[in-house]
Structure formats: structure tokens, C-alpha cells
Design an enzyme around this catalytic site. Structure first.
Site, PDB file in Angstrom:
ATOM      1  CB  SER A 248      -0.914   0.037   1.237  1.00 33.55           C
ATOM      2  OG  SER A 248      -1.734  -1.107   1.308  1.00 33.55           O
ATOM      3  CG  ASP A 253       3.258  10.383   7.128  1.00 36.98           C
ATOM      4  OD1 ASP A 253       3.905  10.499   8.207  1.00 36.98           O
ATOM      5  OD2 ASP A 253       2.206  10.998   6.880  1.00 36.98           O
ATOM      6  CE  LYS A 270      -0.529  -3.668   4.142  1.00 40.23           C
ATOM      7  NZ  LYS A 270      -0.621  -4.974   3.477  1.00 40.23           N
TER       8      LYS A 270
END
Length: 368
Positions: A248, A253, A270
Site C-alpha cells: 500500500s 509517513d 508492510k
């Protein structure tokens, strides 16, 4: 008078048998040499030891076989996973038995030869029970001239929903349960992800925001890091030639709102798995998708970016079907290897629907 022993002469049948045996031996050795040096994606590692020999043919009436199976012990340097596994199981559909008749009743030489499926790439889709994973699995099934599709799901119900054929049941956070699905694969598409669930009792009519949680064994650390690492290690141990990891956007951030869901830091984990893959040495493609939409694929112009630049624009979403297609195309395009990209699309009706995936991947410059 000195008697001379009559010279033994070979009968016609026996001469033909010996000539046939010689031809078959030469044919088998030629096959061994060709396969051992083949640059085909399915045969890039030797299938025969250098000392492979055709087993001598006896005069018995029992059929014989040429064994084309070689085992090796492979250590995966990217992780602690090591295994001794068969390169090409003789039971695999990769091989078929050719019966070569010798001109004597009951004499048959069997030589294993490449079957039609040898030209196909065996691809495992993990997370095949999810919405994007299901689309990827179905697309592979539709491209049965190019791929042998496999899917990995967590439950028997998920297997039944996909029709059962080529579908394995296992949990990526339990590596011992997924080995069979990885055996003999050529490529892996990772579409597993932790899924946050809203806590019971939330009433949207009362305003406010719902609180989320992850089920036991389904946290981002377990699924998106430990589980994905286990998949990468298993794929490398199985000899996979490429791994496509679908993640994703937003991972640059740590304050991204997705990380706050259930306090799971899902994008952090991830990102850690993506980094692990990029340093493993196996060819890879990392696709970081924007907001996923359950819309038709193939009708929008796809956009690529890096380092979450697309999140600063108005084009931050992409259909699941387009993500699935990009993952599959990555297996067919050399320019897709060892690259990482962000993926989104223009709204339907704006721009030109993307059909040239090679150009898309050729335009990617980021490796992580």
C-alpha cells in the site's frame, strides 16, 4: 581336419533391437544435455547431474524408465530457512512418459519427456481468498495457456469458494502449514494483508469514528511482516524465479492514519517486508497500490509514482482488478524486475486506458 566354430550371426530382430537401444540412449543423453543447459525460465537450473547416464537396458521384458529427478540442498541466505527439496518431482505434470517401442514383443523403453505444461509458469497467489487475491487467481486461470494457477487461502470455505482446483489451505503465520502450496512454484504473488475490524457496538448515527482491532494471530506484525517474510523464504527455498509483493502507498509517513487503526502500524510492517524482499537477491516487483476500489479493470489510465508522491494529488485510487493485472504482467515483462512503484489511476473517462504494460514498467526507476 581341424574344425572351425561357425561364426555367430545376429538375427534381424536382434540387430534391430540393438540399433534401437543405441538410438534411444543417444536420444536420452541429448535430451539430458539440452535440458541441463536450457535458459528457459522453467529450466534455468540443471535437471541432470553431470554424471547422468542412461541406465543400461537389460534383456528382460520389464519396461525401464529414465529418472530425470535431481534433489539438492538449498540454503536461503535471506533468512534462516533451508531445505532439501526436489527440483522437478517425477510425479509433476511437467513430465509425461513416452513409450518407445522396440521391435520385439513385450519390449518397451519409457523415456520421460517435457509435457505441454512445461511451457507454463506455475504461479502461487497467497491471500487468494481476499478480494484482490481472488481476482488475481481468476485471471491466472483464464490465462491457462501461460500459467498454472495456484491459490493459498486460510480456510476450507475459502477453498470451496474458489472451486477447489489448485487451491491450498494454510496460514502464513504458521510456516509449517504452507509448504505444500510452494512446492515447485516458478513465481509468487503476495496478496496477504492484515485486516482491521471495527469494534462491536459502534453506532455511525451517533457520529464519531469507529475503533478498530485485529483478531488474534492477524495483527500487521504477524501477517504483514512475519507472514510475508515466511512466504518470501518459502518461495526462495522452492526455487521461485520472481516474487511480486502487493502493498500500500503511505509507508513513507509513519503518521499515516492507516497506522493508527487498531494501533497496528500496518504500513510500517508492510514496509519492513518490502525492504526484506528487495535485499533477498531474488528478482522482485513491489506494487504499492493506492485506495482500492471494487470497480471494473482495464478501463482507466494507470499512473505510476514513487515515495508516495501520488498521495499529494487527486489521483490516489485504483481498481483491484487493475492491481491484479499489474501483478500478473510483472511476471511476463523483464522491465518489471527489481523495481518498486506506487500505483493509481485516472478516473474512468479521463485519459486513455492502459494496455501497454511494458512501457509502464519501463518507466519505473525506483528499486525500493
Amino acid at each position: 581336419m581341424k574344425k572351425h566354430s561357425p561364426r555367430k550371426t545376429l538375427g534381424r530382430d536382434e540387430r534391430e533391437i540393438r540399433a534401437s537401444q543405441s538410438r534411444f540412449a543417444a536420444m536420452a543423453m541429448a535430451m539430458a544435455t539440452a535440458l541441463s543447459s536450457s535458459s528457459s525460465p522453467l529450466l534455468s537450473r540443471p535437471l541432470f547431474p553431470a554424471t547422468s547416464k542412461l541406465a543400461s537396458q537389460s534383456h528382460s521384458t520389464a519396461p525401464t524408465s529414465l529418472a530425470l529427478n535431481q534433489s539438492r540442498s538449498q540454503t536461503v541466505h535471506c533468512g534462516a530457512f533451508s531445505s532439501s527439496s526436489s527440483v522437478v518431482p517425477q510425479s509433476s505434470s511437467l513430465w509425461r512418459s513416452l513409450a518407445l517401442k522396440v521391435p520385439r514383443a513385450g519390449r518397451t523403453v519409457r523415456v520421460l519427456a517435457m509435457a505441454d505444461s512445461a511451457d507454463k509458469m506455475t504461479v502461487l497467489v497467497t491471500g487468494a481468498g481476499g478480494r484482490t487475491g481472488r481476482l488475481a487467481f481468476q485471471k491466472l486461470k483464464e490465462k491457462d495457456g501461460q500459467f498454472v494457477a495456484r491459490g493459498l487461502v486460510r480456510t476450507e470455505e475459502g477453498k470451496e469458494a474458489l472451486g477447489g482446483d489448485g487451491v491450498f489451505v494454510g496460514d502464513v503465520v504458521k510456516p509449517e502449514s504452507i509448504g505444500a502450496a510452494f512446492e515447485g512454484i516458478d513465481a509468487l504473488i503476495i496478496l496477504t494483508s492484515a485486516v482491521p475490524k471495527p469494534k462491536p457496538g459502534f453506532d455511525p448515527t451517533q457520529g464519531g469514528r469507529p475503533e478498530f482491532y485485529y483478531v488474534e494471530g492477524g495483527s500487521p506484525e504477524e501477517v504483514d511482516w512475519i507472514g510475508q517474510k515466511a512466504q518470501i523464504d518459502a518461495a526462495i527455498a522452492a526455487g521461485a524465479k520472481q516474487i511480486v509483493l502487493v502493498g500500500s502507498m503511505g509507508g513513507t509517513d509513519e503518521a499515516n492514519p492507516l497506522n493508527s487503526l487498531g494501533n497496528g502500524n500496518i504500513l510500517v510492517w508492510k514496509r519492513k517486508a518490502e525492504k526484506y524482499l528487495s535485499e533477498c537477491g531474488v528478482p522482485y516487483t513491489i506494487i504499492r497500490a493506492g485506495g482500492l476500489q471494487d470497480k471494473e479493470g482495464g478501463v482507466r489510465e494507470l499512473l505510476i509514482g514513487k515515495d508516495d508522491e501520488l498521495l499529494q494529488t487527486q489521483t490516489r485510487t485504483v481498481s483491484r482488478a487493475d492491481v491484479a493485472e499489474m501483478a500478473i504482467q510483472a511476471l511476463l515483462i523483464e522491465e518489471a524486475k527489481n523495481k518498486a512503484l506506487d500505483l493509481a489511476s485516472k478516473p474512468e473517462g479521463e485519459g486513455t486506458p492502459t494496455t501497454d504494460f511494458r512501457s509502464i514498467y519501463a518507466g519505473v526507476t525506483s528499486k525500493f
